[in-house]
Design a protein around this motif. Sequence first.
Motif, PDB file in Angstrom:
ATOM      1  N   LEU A  90      37.723  32.266  40.861  1.00 22.40           N
ATOM      2  CA  LEU A  90      38.737  31.583  40.068  1.00 22.40           C
ATOM      3  C   LEU A  90      39.363  32.623  39.148  1.00 22.40           C
ATOM      4  CD1 LEU A  90      36.721  28.398  39.030  1.00 22.40           C
ATOM      5  CD2 LEU A  90      38.197  28.702  41.022  1.00 22.40           C
ATOM      6  N   THR A  91      40.653  32.812  39.259  1.00 22.94           N
ATOM      7  CA  THR A  91      41.333  33.836  38.469  1.00 22.94           C
ATOM      8  C   THR A  91      41.321  33.479  36.995  1.00 22.94           C
ATOM      9  OG1 THR A  91      42.768  34.334  40.334  1.00 22.94           O
ATOM     10  CG2 THR A  91      43.499  35.091  38.156  1.00 22.94           C
ATOM     11  N   VAL A  92      40.842  34.414  36.177  1.00 20.26           N
ATOM     12  CA  VAL A  92      40.861  34.277  34.726  1.00 20.26           C
ATOM     13  C   VAL A  92      42.009  35.111  34.162  1.00 20.26           C
ATOM     14  CG1 VAL A  92      39.550  34.685  32.603  1.00 20.26           C
ATOM     15  CG2 VAL A  92      38.378  33.847  34.645  1.00 20.26           C
ATOM     16  N   HIS A  93      42.085  36.373  34.568  1.00 17.71           N
ATOM     17  CA  HIS A  93      43.199  37.266  34.205  1.00 17.71           C
ATOM     18  C   HIS A  93      43.620  38.009  35.465  1.00 17.71           C
ATOM     19  CE1 HIS A  93      42.570  36.768  29.887  1.00 17.71           C
ATOM     20  NE2 HIS A  93      41.288  36.974  30.087  1.00 17.71           N
ATOM     21  N   GLU A  94      44.928  38.157  35.624  1.00 19.03           N
ATOM     22  CA  GLU A  94      45.445  38.837  36.799  1.00 19.03           C
ATOM     23  C   GLU A  94      46.389  39.945  36.365  1.00 19.03           C
ATOM     24  OE1 GLU A  94      46.826  37.313  41.134  1.00 19.03           O
ATOM     25  OE2 GLU A  94      47.706  36.298  39.423  1.00 19.03           O
ATOM     26  N   ARG A  95      46.071  41.160  36.787  1.00 17.45           N
ATOM     27  CA  ARG A  95      46.905  42.339  36.500  1.00 17.45           C
ATOM     28  C   ARG A  95      47.250  42.444  35.018  1.00 17.45           C
ATOM     29  NH1 ARG A  95      45.412  44.558  40.702  1.00 17.45           N
ATOM     30  NH2 ARG A  95      46.368  44.071  42.683  1.00 17.45           N
ATOM     31  N   ALA A  96      46.230  42.321  34.180  1.00 14.05           N
ATOM     32  CA  ALA A  96      46.421  42.420  32.725  1.00 14.05           C
ATOM     33  C   ALA A  96      46.154  43.858  32.285  1.00 14.05           C
ATOM     34  CB  ALA A  96      45.482  41.470  32.000  1.00 14.05           C
ATOM     35  N   ALA A  97      46.960  44.350  31.366  1.00 13.42           N
ATOM     36  CA  ALA A  97      46.781  45.713  30.855  1.00 13.42           C
ATOM     37  C   ALA A  97      45.448  45.820  30.121  1.00 13.42           C
ATOM     38  CB  ALA A  97      47.931  46.078  29.921  1.00 13.42           C
ATOM     39  N   VAL A  98      44.739  46.898  30.363  1.00  8.05           N
ATOM     40  CA  VAL A  98      43.439  47.112  29.733  1.00  8.05           C
ATOM     41  C   VAL A  98      43.562  47.062  28.216  1.00  8.05           C
ATOM     42  CG1 VAL A  98      41.536  48.756  29.417  1.00  8.05           C
ATOM     43  CG2 VAL A  98      42.576  48.472  31.670  1.00  8.05           C
ATOM     44  N   GLY A  99      44.623  47.620  27.678  1.00  9.03           N
ATOM     45  CA  GLY A  99      44.834  47.652  26.232  1.00  9.03           C
ATOM     46  C   GLY A  99      45.080  46.292  25.616  1.00  9.03           C
ATOM     47  N   SER A 100      45.399  45.285  26.428  1.00 11.45           N
ATOM     48  CA  SER A 100      45.674  43.949  25.893  1.00 11.45           C
ATOM     49  C   SER A 100      44.393  43.156  25.628  1.00 11.45           C
ATOM     50  CB  SER A 100      46.580  43.172  26.843  1.00 11.45           C
ATOM     51  OG  SER A 100      45.888  42.855  28.039  1.00 11.45           O
ATOM     52  N   PHE A 101      43.257  43.665  26.066  1.00 12.27           N
ATOM     53  CA  PHE A 101      41.983  42.967  25.881  1.00 12.27           C
ATOM     54  C   PHE A 101      41.323  43.364  24.571  1.00 12.27           C
ATOM     55  CE2 PHE A 101      42.422  42.607  30.448  1.00 12.27           C
ATOM     56  CZ  PHE A 101      41.944  41.338  30.712  1.00 12.27           C
ATOM     57  N   ASP A 102      40.819  42.377  23.869  1.00 13.24           N
ATOM     58  CA  ASP A 102      39.953  42.634  22.728  1.00 13.24           C
ATOM     59  C   ASP A 102      38.673  43.267  23.294  1.00 13.24           C
ATOM     60  OD1 ASP A 102      38.465  42.563  20.383  1.00 13.24           O
ATOM     61  OD2 ASP A 102      38.084  40.404  20.490  1.00 13.24           O
ATOM     62  N   PRO A 103      38.190  44.355  22.720  1.00 16.26           N
ATOM     63  CA  PRO A 103      36.988  45.005  23.259  1.00 16.26           C
ATOM     64  C   PRO A 103      35.780  44.068  23.347  1.00 16.26           C
ATOM     65  CG  PRO A 103      38.038  46.455  21.677  1.00 16.26           C
ATOM     66  CD  PRO A 103      38.772  45.139  21.623  1.00 16.26           C
ATOM     67  N   ALA A 104      35.623  43.170  22.388  1.00 16.80           N
ATOM     68  CA  ALA A 104      34.503  42.232  22.427  1.00 16.80           C
ATOM     69  C   ALA A 104      34.641  41.272  23.611  1.00 16.80           C
ATOM     70  CB  ALA A 104      34.416  41.446  21.127  1.00 16.80           C
ATOM     71  N   LEU A 105      35.876  40.843  23.916  1.00 18.37           N
ATOM     72  CA  LEU A 105      36.119  39.959  25.050  1.00 18.37           C
ATOM     73  C   LEU A 105      35.809  40.680  26.357  1.00 18.37           C
ATOM     74  CD1 LEU A 105      37.190  37.211  26.060  1.00 18.37           C
ATOM     75  CD2 LEU A 105      39.463  38.241  26.097  1.00 18.37           C
ATOM     76  N   LEU A 106      36.262  41.908  26.482  1.00 22.32           N
ATOM     77  CA  LEU A 106      35.995  42.696  27.681  1.00 22.32           C
ATOM     78  C   LEU A 106      34.492  42.914  27.859  1.00 22.32           C
ATOM     79  CD1 LEU A 106      37.240  44.077  30.074  1.00 22.32           C
ATOM     80  CD2 LEU A 106      37.576  46.123  28.676  1.00 22.32           C
ATOM     81  N   ASP A 107      33.786  43.190  26.771  1.00 23.73           N
ATOM     82  CA  ASP A 107      32.324  43.329  26.831  1.00 23.73           C
ATOM     83  C   ASP A 107      31.673  42.022  27.289  1.00 23.73           C
ATOM     84  OD1 ASP A 107      32.438  45.957  26.029  1.00 23.73           O
ATOM     85  OD2 ASP A 107      31.950  45.530  23.915  1.00 23.73           O
ATOM     86  N   GLY A 108      32.212  40.883  26.836  1.00 26.51           N
ATOM     87  CA  GLY A 108      31.698  39.580  27.257  1.00 26.51           C
ATOM     88  C   GLY A 108      31.857  39.360  28.750  1.00 26.51           C
TER      89      GLY A 108
ATOM     90  N   ASN B 141      37.654  43.810  37.983  1.00 26.93           N
ATOM     91  CA  ASN B 141      38.125  44.855  38.884  1.00 26.93           C
ATOM     92  C   ASN B 141      39.237  45.634  38.197  1.00 26.93           C
ATOM     93  OD1 ASN B 141      38.282  46.263  41.342  1.00 26.93           O
ATOM     94  ND2 ASN B 141      40.052  45.028  41.960  1.00 26.93           N
ATOM     95  N   ALA B 142      39.083  46.942  38.150  1.00 24.55           N
ATOM     96  CA  ALA B 142      40.098  47.795  37.531  1.00 24.55           C
ATOM     97  C   ALA B 142      40.954  48.429  38.614  1.00 24.55           C
ATOM     98  CB  ALA B 142      39.429  48.878  36.698  1.00 24.55           C
ATOM     99  N   ASN B 143      42.247  48.435  38.369  1.00 22.15           N
ATOM    100  CA  ASN B 143      43.188  49.080  39.261  1.00 22.15           C
ATOM    101  C   ASN B 143      44.126  49.897  38.381  1.00 22.15           C
ATOM    102  OD1 ASN B 143      44.956  49.899  41.196  1.00 22.15           O
ATOM    103  ND2 ASN B 143      45.588  47.850  41.836  1.00 22.15           N
ATOM    104  N   GLY B 144      43.755  51.148  38.147  1.00 24.25           N
ATOM    105  CA  GLY B 144      44.511  51.975  37.224  1.00 24.25           C
ATOM    106  C   GLY B 144      44.311  51.463  35.810  1.00 24.25           C
ATOM    107  N   LYS B 145      45.407  51.114  35.141  1.00 22.10           N
ATOM    108  CA  LYS B 145      45.315  50.594  33.778  1.00 22.10           C
ATOM    109  C   LYS B 145      45.406  49.069  33.736  1.00 22.10           C
ATOM    110  CE  LYS B 145      47.151  54.716  31.634  1.00 22.10           C
ATOM    111  NZ  LYS B 145      48.101  55.288  30.710  1.00 22.10           N
ATOM    112  N   LEU B 146      45.251  48.446  34.887  1.00 24.06           N
ATOM    113  CA  LEU B 146      45.321  46.991  34.977  1.00 24.06           C
ATOM    114  C   LEU B 146      43.963  46.423  35.379  1.00 24.06           C
ATOM    115  CD1 LEU B 146      48.704  46.615  36.887  1.00 24.06           C
ATOM    116  CD2 LEU B 146      48.303  46.493  34.432  1.00 24.06           C
ATOM    117  N   LEU B 147      43.656  45.246  34.851  1.00 17.61           N
ATOM    118  CA  LEU B 147      42.393  44.580  35.153  1.00 17.61           C
ATOM    119  C   LEU B 147      42.641  43.206  35.762  1.00 17.61           C
ATOM    120  CD1 LEU B 147      40.095  45.108  32.021  1.00 17.61           C
ATOM    121  CD2 LEU B 147      39.934  46.231  34.234  1.00 17.61           C
ATOM    122  N   ASP B 148      41.771  42.860  36.694  1.00 17.55           N
ATOM    123  CA  ASP B 148      41.679  41.502  37.207  1.00 17.55           C
ATOM    124  C   ASP B 148      40.309  40.988  36.801  1.00 17.55           C
ATOM    125  OD1 ASP B 148      44.142  41.296  38.680  1.00 17.55           O
ATOM    126  OD2 ASP B 148      43.269  42.653  40.163  1.00 17.55           O
TER     127      ASP B 148
END
Length: 179
Positions: free
Chosen positions: A59-77, A36-43
């Motif tokens: 089950l929370t994996v990431h909470e309110r994490a900046a989009v830029g902090s994610f490795d693109p391959a991880l986000l694609d996963g 779930n995206a909320n502006g520049k933050l992802l849950d």
Amino acid sequence: MLPWVVRRTRLPLLSTRCPDCRAGSFTTGQGRFRVNANGKLLDVWLLVRCLACDHTSKLTVHERAAVGSFDPALLDGYLANDPALVASWLLDPFMARRHRFALDWKGAWRLEVPQAGFDETWPVRIQVRFQDPVPVRRDRLIAQGLGLSRNEVRSRVKCDASLRRSTIAGFTFVLMPRG
């Protein structure tokens, strides 16, 4: 030295209470993430389903994490519901502590034993490797692999570690001849 391998056949069930029906088993089913995206933050959540009532929990994996902090391959996963990524989060001990669940491995693993008999000279040295951290008692694992009773395992097997303790790591043992 004979190699034995403990392999996961499916993801383990989660043992925790359902908020709807109070049953105690959840499954990841097909293994799905919700992003779930909320502006520049992802849950990011891992979705689990109650086996009794089909209630879905997150089950929370990431909470309110900046989009830029994610490795693109991880986000694609996460977006592709990568099964290896689901397994890595589910098997993470920190995740289990944080969400207060235990893993139920019953029926979720198998022991692969080579078909070769014990034609070698006695004693026979056997090395057990674990593909995933399946908690199993050494004596039960050896009894299953050799087709012996646990009492016979205790009398014929020499191992550096206690046979009655559970392990998630590989070990080596020596099988002595009968008599």
